[in-house]
Design an enzyme around this catalytic site. Structure first.
Site, short mmCIF file in Angstrom:
data_model
loop_
_atom_site.label_atom_id
_atom_site.label_comp_id
_atom_site.label_asym_id
_atom_site.label_seq_id
_atom_site.Cartn_x
_atom_site.Cartn_y
_atom_site.Cartn_z
N ASP A 119 0.83 -1.20 0.00
CA ASP A 119 0.00 0.00 0.00
C ASP A 119 0.86 1.25 0.00
OD1 ASP A 119 0.75 -0.73 2.66
OD2 ASP A 119 -0.76 0.63 3.47
N GLU B 223 -0.06 -0.88 5.94
CA GLU B 223 1.03 -0.31 6.73
C GLU B 223 0.90 1.20 6.82
OE1 GLU B 223 4.94 1.39 7.85
OE2 GLU B 223 3.77 1.76 6.04
#
Length: 382
Positions: free
Chosen positions: A70, A135
């Site tokens: 991400d 994250e």
């Protein structure tokens, strides 16, 4: 001369708009590459987050490479020199959201593993990957979820390299061998709302909070140690009032954060805050949230292997550091293994026109492979 395997994979990953917690197909791309060289893959999705654990080898110490697919939002598109999800190369730099944080590292990890397996198909030990798409966001259903799954299955990680962009000025000048803990608090000071002309009929929480908040800022929480700076408290938000200038507010709310060393614990910091606030005359409540405890990897096999890899590829001795924000290393370290972070230069992460040096991508793959060779082959007498 054609593009390197690392550059091609990095471009493919960047072209997928995986704004947290979306993965946008990045992990399936990585999984296909890893399966092709003999990795066993377990997908571990949770609450809309994509995660996977991949492993190769059957016994012996486990070396894990960890990272996230991400990325943070691009920000205003008009300020980018190119579409952030259409990577381009300009003046030796690869531009795109996630180039440095951390799709460049992911590409380097995968290609390093492919090359390592090609040279050492019967390598000793176990080589693993822990990848998440959570994250940059709340980080609740990502690495933490995979670590819980590993713990439930009685699995451990001996060594872990997290591909976070640790480098400051040039590739490999800094290795993160620890991170400070992060503890958040939301303080609510309770007063009595009233008219500013009649303060005796009200209780102003702003006035009540002045000295206690200053005392919290001035407090020395610990002196740090050889590896961590002293613990610090910072206020990030303070709000009180209705917006009218003739109303005494009924409450004040203040958000604060501790970045703390291994000399303090969440419990000791909470106790210290309550001691200061209890000494005041104000009524208050606090909501606490622990983002993660500190972790530290002392010089040992993993740090040594990483330093040797940097010397071999970059002819550089890295500085060991525990500075900066938190990372998923805080979850992985709870399994008891050694954890370091090593990745590209972080000068443009989360910024407009994020970029990474094309040459650094190939060098990073070489460094990661050298770490694999040292820990899984050379250290075992192979």
């Amino acid at each position: 001369m054609g593009k390197s395997a690392v550059l091609e994979l990095a471009e493919d990953l960047i072209s997928r708009p995986s704004v947290t917690p979306e993965d946008a197909g990045c992990q399936e791309l990585m999984i296909a590459r890893l399966k092709a060289v003999g990795f066993r893959v377990t997908r571990l999705p949770a609450n809309g987050v994509e995660n996977f654990w991949a492993e190769r080898g059957g016994a012996g110490p486990r070396l894990c490479f960890a990272g996230h697919t991400d990325v943070v939002p691009s920000g205003p598109l008009a300020e980018w020199q190119n579409d952030p999800f259409q990577p381009i190369i300009r003046d030796g730099m690869l531009y795109g959201r996630g180039a440095a944080d951390m799709k460049g590292s992911l590409a380097a990890m995968v290609v390093a593993a492919e090359r390592f397996v090609a040279l050492h198909p019967a390598h000793s030990g176990r080589l693993a990957f822990l990848i998440t798409s959570d994250e940059e966001g709340i980080a609740t259903h990502g690495t933490r979820h995979v670590v819980d799954w590993l713990r439930e299955h009685g699995e451990t990680i001996d060594w872990c390299v997290v591909g976070e962009p640790s480098s400051e000025k040039v590739l490999g000048d800094v290795i993160k061998n620890g991170r400070r803990g992060s503890l958040n608090g939301r303080l609510t000071v309770h007063g009595i709302q009233g008219h500013v002309a009649y303060p005796d009929k009200a209780d102003n929480p702003i006035h009540r909070a002045f000295r206690p908040l200053a005392d919290l800022v001035d407090q020395s929480w610990d002196a740090g140690n050889d590896f961590f700076p002293p613990t610090r408290l910072q206020f990030s938000n303070i709000h009180a009032g209705t917006g009218a200038n003739n109303v005494i507010p009924g409450q004040l709310q203040a958000d604060f954060n501790f970045r703390f060393s291994t000399e303090s614990t969440p419990e000791s910091l909470q106790a210290g805050v309550h001691k200061i606030l209890d000494a005041s005359a104000m009524r208050y409540t606090i909501d606490w949230q622990l983002s993660g405890p500190p972790f530290f990897t002392a010089p040992g096999p993993l740090v040594a292997a990483t330093q040797k890899a940097l010397q071999a590829v970059e002819q550089r001795v890295a500085q060991l550091s525990t500075g900066g924000g938190t990372s998923d290393g805080r979850f992985i370290a709870q399994l008891g293994g050694q954890v370091v972070e090593l990745g590209p230069v972080n000068a443009t992460i989360h910024k407009i026109n994020e970029c990474v040096a094309v040459a650094d991508l190939e060098h990073l793959a070489q460094i990661y492979m050298e770490i694999m060779v040292h820990l899984l082959e050379t250290a075992n007498g192979r």
